[in-house]
Design a protein around this motif. Structure first.
Motif, PDB file in Angstrom:
ATOM      1  N   ARG A 158       0.829  -1.197   0.000  1.00 40.27           N
ATOM      2  CA  ARG A 158       0.000   0.000   0.000  1.00 40.27           C
ATOM      3  C   ARG A 158       0.867   1.252   0.000  1.00 40.27           C
ATOM      4  N   TYR A 159       0.223   2.356  -0.259  1.00 44.90           N
ATOM      5  CA  TYR A 159       0.936   3.610  -0.457  1.00 44.90           C
ATOM      6  C   TYR A 159       1.666   4.066   0.812  1.00 44.90           C
ATOM      7  N   GLY A 160       1.070   3.830   1.981  1.00 52.26           N
ATOM      8  CA  GLY A 160       1.729   4.230   3.227  1.00 52.26           C
ATOM      9  C   GLY A 160       3.086   3.578   3.399  1.00 52.26           C
ATOM     10  N   ARG A 161       3.190   2.323   3.023  1.00 56.07           N
ATOM     11  CA  ARG A 161       4.473   1.623   3.125  1.00 56.07           C
ATOM     12  C   ARG A 161       5.491   2.222   2.154  1.00 56.07           C
ATOM     13  N   ALA A 162       5.033   2.531   0.948  1.00 55.74           N
ATOM     14  CA  ALA A 162       5.932   3.129  -0.032  1.00 55.74           C
ATOM     15  C   ALA A 162       6.451   4.479   0.460  1.00 55.74           C
ATOM     16  N   LEU A 163       5.579   5.288   1.060  1.00 48.37           N
ATOM     17  CA  LEU A 163       6.017   6.574   1.588  1.00 48.37           C
ATOM     18  C   LEU A 163       7.087   6.406   2.663  1.00 48.37           C
ATOM     19  N   LEU A 164       6.929   5.409   3.511  1.00 47.34           N
ATOM     20  CA  LEU A 164       7.934   5.185   4.552  1.00 47.34           C
ATOM     21  C   LEU A 164       9.246   4.705   3.940  1.00 47.34           C
ATOM     22  N   ASN A 165       9.185   3.952   2.848  1.00 48.90           N
ATOM     23  CA  ASN A 165      10.417   3.602   2.142  1.00 48.90           C
ATOM     24  C   ASN A 165      11.134   4.866   1.660  1.00 48.90           C
ATOM     25  N   TYR A 222       7.495  11.183   6.466  1.00 49.18           N
ATOM     26  CA  TYR A 222       6.867  10.309   7.467  1.00 49.18           C
ATOM     27  C   TYR A 222       5.812  11.039   8.281  1.00 49.18           C
ATOM     28  N   ASN A 223       5.816  12.365   8.241  1.00 45.28           N
ATOM     29  CA  ASN A 223       4.715  13.103   8.861  1.00 45.28           C
ATOM     30  C   ASN A 223       3.384  12.829   8.177  1.00 45.28           C
ATOM     31  N   GLN A 224       3.431  12.401   6.921  1.00 47.54           N
ATOM     32  CA  GLN A 224       2.176  12.119   6.214  1.00 47.54           C
ATOM     33  C   GLN A 224       1.439  10.951   6.855  1.00 47.54           C
ATOM     34  N   THR A 225       2.116   9.830   7.078  1.00 44.72           N
ATOM     35  CA  THR A 225       1.442   8.706   7.733  1.00 44.72           C
ATOM     36  C   THR A 225       1.170   9.030   9.199  1.00 44.72           C
ATOM     37  N   ARG A 226       2.072   9.747   9.837  1.00 40.70           N
ATOM     38  CA  ARG A 226       1.922  10.099  11.257  1.00 40.70           C
ATOM     39  C   ARG A 226       0.665  10.941  11.496  1.00 40.70           C
ATOM     40  N   THR A 227       0.393  11.907  10.618  1.00 39.62           N
ATOM     41  CA  THR A 227      -0.750  12.799  10.826  1.00 39.62           C
ATOM     42  C   THR A 227      -2.043  12.259  10.228  1.00 39.62           C
ATOM     43  N   LYS A 238      -3.179  10.445  13.318  1.00 45.49           N
ATOM     44  CA  LYS A 238      -3.854  11.631  13.870  1.00 45.49           C
ATOM     45  C   LYS A 238      -3.007  12.282  14.957  1.00 45.49           C
ATOM     46  N   LEU A 239      -1.692  12.189  14.833  1.00 43.33           N
ATOM     47  CA  LEU A 239      -0.763  12.775  15.783  1.00 43.33           C
ATOM     48  C   LEU A 239      -0.286  14.134  15.272  1.00 43.33           C
ATOM     49  N   PRO A 240       0.178  14.994  16.178  1.00 39.04           N
ATOM     50  CA  PRO A 240       0.771  16.250  15.713  1.00 39.04           C
ATOM     51  C   PRO A 240       2.018  15.977  14.895  1.00 39.04           C
ATOM     52  N   ALA A 241       2.268  16.830  13.908  1.00 41.07           N
ATOM     53  CA  ALA A 241       3.422  16.648  13.038  1.00 41.07           C
ATOM     54  C   ALA A 241       4.720  16.786  13.824  1.00 41.07           C
ATOM     55  N   SER A 242       5.685  15.992  13.453  1.00 42.90           N
ATOM     56  CA  SER A 242       7.009  16.087  14.063  1.00 42.90           C
ATOM     57  C   SER A 242       7.720  17.344  13.571  1.00 42.90           C
ATOM     58  N   THR A 243       8.542  17.903  14.448  1.00 39.83           N
ATOM     59  CA  THR A 243       9.399  19.040  14.079  1.00 39.83           C
ATOM     60  C   THR A 243      10.873  18.657  14.225  1.00 39.83           C
ATOM     61  N   ALA A 244      11.167  17.376  14.175  1.00 39.38           N
ATOM     62  CA  ALA A 244      12.546  16.911  14.350  1.00 39.38           C
ATOM     63  C   ALA A 244      13.469  17.578  13.335  1.00 39.38           C
ATOM     64  N   SER A 245      14.656  17.940  13.803  1.00 38.14           N
ATOM     65  CA  SER A 245      15.602  18.623  12.920  1.00 38.14           C
ATOM     66  C   SER A 245      16.971  17.970  12.893  1.00 38.14           C
ATOM     67  N   CYS A 253       4.532   1.108  14.076  1.00 36.11           N
ATOM     68  CA  CYS A 253       3.093   1.270  14.276  1.00 36.11           C
ATOM     69  C   CYS A 253       2.321   1.160  12.963  1.00 36.11           C
ATOM     70  N   GLU A 254       2.845   1.775  11.933  1.00 35.77           N
ATOM     71  CA  GLU A 254       2.164   1.810  10.641  1.00 35.77           C
ATOM     72  C   GLU A 254       2.050   0.420  10.025  1.00 35.77           C
ATOM     73  N   LEU A 255       3.088  -0.402  10.153  1.00 31.52           N
ATOM     74  CA  LEU A 255       3.142  -1.663   9.416  1.00 31.52           C
ATOM     75  C   LEU A 255       3.063  -2.892  10.307  1.00 31.52           C
ATOM     76  N   PHE A 256       2.537  -2.735  11.532  1.00 32.19           N
ATOM     77  CA  PHE A 256       2.316  -3.897  12.382  1.00 32.19           C
ATOM     78  C   PHE A 256       1.465  -4.935  11.653  1.00 32.19           C
ATOM     79  N   TRP A 257       1.893  -6.180  11.750  1.00 34.34           N
ATOM     80  CA  TRP A 257       1.198  -7.336  11.166  1.00 34.34           C
ATOM     81  C   TRP A 257       1.120  -7.248   9.645  1.00 34.34           C
ATOM     82  N   GLU A 258       2.140  -6.628   9.046  1.00 37.78           N
ATOM     83  CA  GLU A 258       2.233  -6.589   7.582  1.00 37.78           C
ATOM     84  C   GLU A 258       3.569  -7.166   7.119  1.00 37.78           C
ATOM     85  N   ALA A 259       4.136  -8.082   7.922  1.00 34.89           N
ATOM     86  CA  ALA A 259       5.348  -8.814   7.543  1.00 34.89           C
ATOM     87  C   ALA A 259       6.499  -7.873   7.210  1.00 34.89           C
TER      88      ALA A 259
END
Length: 617
Positions: free
Chosen positions: A466-473, A491-496, A500-507, A522-528
């Motif tokens: 799925r697209y979420g996995r591709a984005l994390l790649n 990764y803020n895209q899947t996170r938010t 539904k979490l606040p966006a990260s501001t990591a620098s 969290c995103e890919l639990f039980w997706e091998a």
């Protein structure tokens, strides 16, 4: 709505083509003429479609890695798996290096026969099916490469008069990935776009390629010999950017159940099962739902009883651990930041830590319990369950059943002697109940009627990609390119959207890696995915693996597995070590590659002891 890929009746022509005799399969079974298969476009299509499920199974059935190596899922009915305890040897572990030559031969036949001058296909379909054949061959061999690094490469249909069927292993991991990447780069331009649900397609090819590139780069240090004019990490970014027509689904839970099976904008490739021909026992759902009848609850002194007495009567084998639960962040009510549940102001201001003795005085426990952490309420109106679970990453309640969850019209109580807990039977004694006091919600259909039961007919689907996995790649590739702000934005895209979490501001790179790893778990639990990701991160080392040097030990594969115990008043809890050897989990650096089976070395004259992977001699 996406159209289903309805497999034609002629599909049966392709299912028994290979025979098994010599070390490598070299000829078709004499059941029917090959001319029948390759004589018409419709039969060619049927033959190709008939291979999809086999190839997809290497990615949907690979959930064994979650169960056997990581702490994401815990075996409820047996001791900690030997694979997680370092019990693997070159004599007792075989990942299929000797058993896939029939499907490899089928891929080679597709490539050769579809591309031949006398093929019944038009020029467009010739290119399409040759590309699909190469994609499937790459899928087969990538599964080998990420496990053993080397494999027996066969890229042509072998004939029965070949002088020697024993072929050597590839010489190195680098050579293995060179072959796989060549197939993928040749296939991508001609893969079809806009195929029905369940069909291999161009966007899946790009998404899948991005993960191959990450793994190849991790295991070869982004070898120049594998590059196609650019870093493998940049090529992975470009592959994800080439995907079009897909977006993140705002309803994460629906991606994996009946509501989003054919309508989710996120599923790039799925594996679909028809309700008329599928029962609950034919799906993984049967092993994720507990067996906790009211009669058993009454015998064990557990409550509250279910409104429908026999609502949950399945064969639960695996349940999520507290280790996994800790990864789902909570929004702090004071500053609005996402944090670990035990670091939020609402938890810290209303609880205090207690030792094992104090915990045991307040919380019913079992004889072999060992406390890792424990807490009790000190004030406030919220229960300790509410302080732990409210405000969580939205994927938590979409993925995991916990104390207070609503499921199939019932309220789940995962407290001392609750209605779906380790108190429902004798742990590891053959009963089907959650020893961690958690259960799985992700991938469970919510419309099985009259209840989830072994012979209840149900439609079902597995998400292959799925697209979420591709984005994390893409985010991971950007981190490896040291493009921190770009990676965080991805990764803020899947996170938010999903969390539904606040966006990260990591620098900084260290913080970004810590957040990214949590996000992917969290995103890919039980997706091998988790085991293979941990291996990649360990290969990268440094910020990607807790500051450990590249190819070093992986802490997540060495920590004990934990459970959660909450007392009946919900004013105290402890995190306990799961017994039955779950405190003895280990990882050795030789496990970055699994062993070449000794049986293969013994049976094949072209392979010898020097071909064994390091550490497995």
């Amino acid at each position: 709505m996406k159209a289903k890929y309805l497999i034609p009746l002629a599909l049966g022509l392709g299912l028994s083509l290979q025979s098994c005799g010599d070390f490598l399969d070299t000829k078709p079974a004499a059941i029917y003429s090959e001319d029948l298969v390759w004589g018409s476009a419709s039969n060619v299509e049927a033959f190709v479609l008939g291979k999809y499920n086999t190839v997809m199974s290497y990615y949907t059935d690979n959930l064994w890695t979650d169960r056997n190596f990581t702490t994401n899922m815990i075996n409820c009915r047996a001791s900690c798996p030997g694979n997680a305890l370092g019990a693997i040897t070159n004599n007792n572990f075989d990942i299929g290096l000797t058993s896939r030559f029939d499907i490899i031969r089928s891929c080679n036949m597709i490539i050769e026969r579809c591309g031949a001058d006398n093929s019944p296909l038009n020029e467009f379909d010739k290119k399409k099916y040759v590309a699909i054949g190469k994609l499937m061959r790459a899928m087969i061999y990538f599964d080998f490469a990420r496990k053993t690094g080397k494999f027996i490469w066969v890229d042509k249909v072998l004939s029965s008069d070949a002088p020697d069927f024993n072929l050597p292993l590839t010489k190195s991991v680098e050579e293995s990935y060179a072959l796989i990447l060549k197939d993928m780069r040749e296939a991508l331009p001609d893969l079809p776009k806009g195929e029905p649900a369940g069909a291999l397609n161009k966007d899946f090819g790009y998404a899948f390629m991005s993960e191959i590139l990450l793994t190849a780069a991790a295991y070869t240090n982004d070898a120049a010999s594998l590059q196609n004019g650019k870093s493998l990490y940049q090529e992975a970014v470009d592959c994800v950017d080439a995907i079009s027509g897909y977006s993140l689904d705002a309803n994460f839970e629906d991606i994996f159940n009946e509501n989003g099976a054919y309508t989710s904008p996120e599923i790039i490739l799925g594996r679909y099962y028809d309700k008329d021909r599928t029962q609950c026992q034919n799906t993984s759902m049967i092993n994720l739902i507990a067996n906790v009848l009211n009669s058993n609850l009454e015998n064990r002194g557990c409550s509250p009883l279910w409104k429908q007495p026999d609502i949950f009567e399945c064969w639960l084998d695996y349940t999520p651990s507290q280790n996994l639960v800790d990864a789902y962040l909570v929004v702090d009510e004071a500053d609005g930041k996402a944090k670990k549940w035990y670091e939020t102001s609402q938890f810290l201001n209303n609880t205090r830590s207690i030792d094992q003795a104090a915990a045991f005085s307040k919380i019913e426990h079992m004889d072999n319990d060992v406390v890792y952490k424990a807490f009790e309420l000190t004030g406030g109106d919220a229960t300790i369950s509410e302080l732990m679970y409210n405000g969580r990453d939205a994927r938590f309640d979409a993925s995991i059943l916990r104390d207070g969850s609503e499921f199939y019209g019932e309220t789940i109580a995962m407290i001392n002697h609750g209605n779906m807990t380790r108190w429902s039977g004798t742990p590891y004694g053959g009963n089907h109940f959650p020893v961690t006091n958690y259960a799985t919600r992700k991938t469970i259909y919510t419309n099985m009627s009259p209840r989830p039961f072994y012979n209840t007919n149900t439609a079902w689907h597995q998400v292959v990609y799925r697209y979420g996995r591709a984005l994390l790649n893409k985010a991971e590739a950007l981190l490896r390119l040291n493009r921190v702000s770009d990676a965080v934005a991805v990764y803020n895209q899947t996170r938010t959207v999903h969390g539904k979490l606040p966006a990260s501001t990591a620098s900084d790179l260290a913080t970004a890696w810590e957040e990214y790893k949590t996000e992917r778990q969290c995103e890919l639990f039980w997706e091998a995915d988790y085991y293979w990701s941990l291996l990649r991160w360990g290969k990268y080392g440094n910020e990607a693996n807790h500051g450990v040097a590249p190819s070093g030990l992986i802490p997540e594969l060495m920590e004990p597995a934990y459970l959660m115990e909450i007392n009946r008043d919900r004013n105290a809890c402890f995190i306990g070590v799961i017994p039955f050897n779950n405190n003895l989990r280990t990882f050795e650096t030789r496990q970055y590659l699994l062993p070449i089976p000794q049986s293969l070395i013994n049976a094949n004259s072209a392979i010898n002891a020097s071909d064994q992977n390091p550490g497995w001699e």
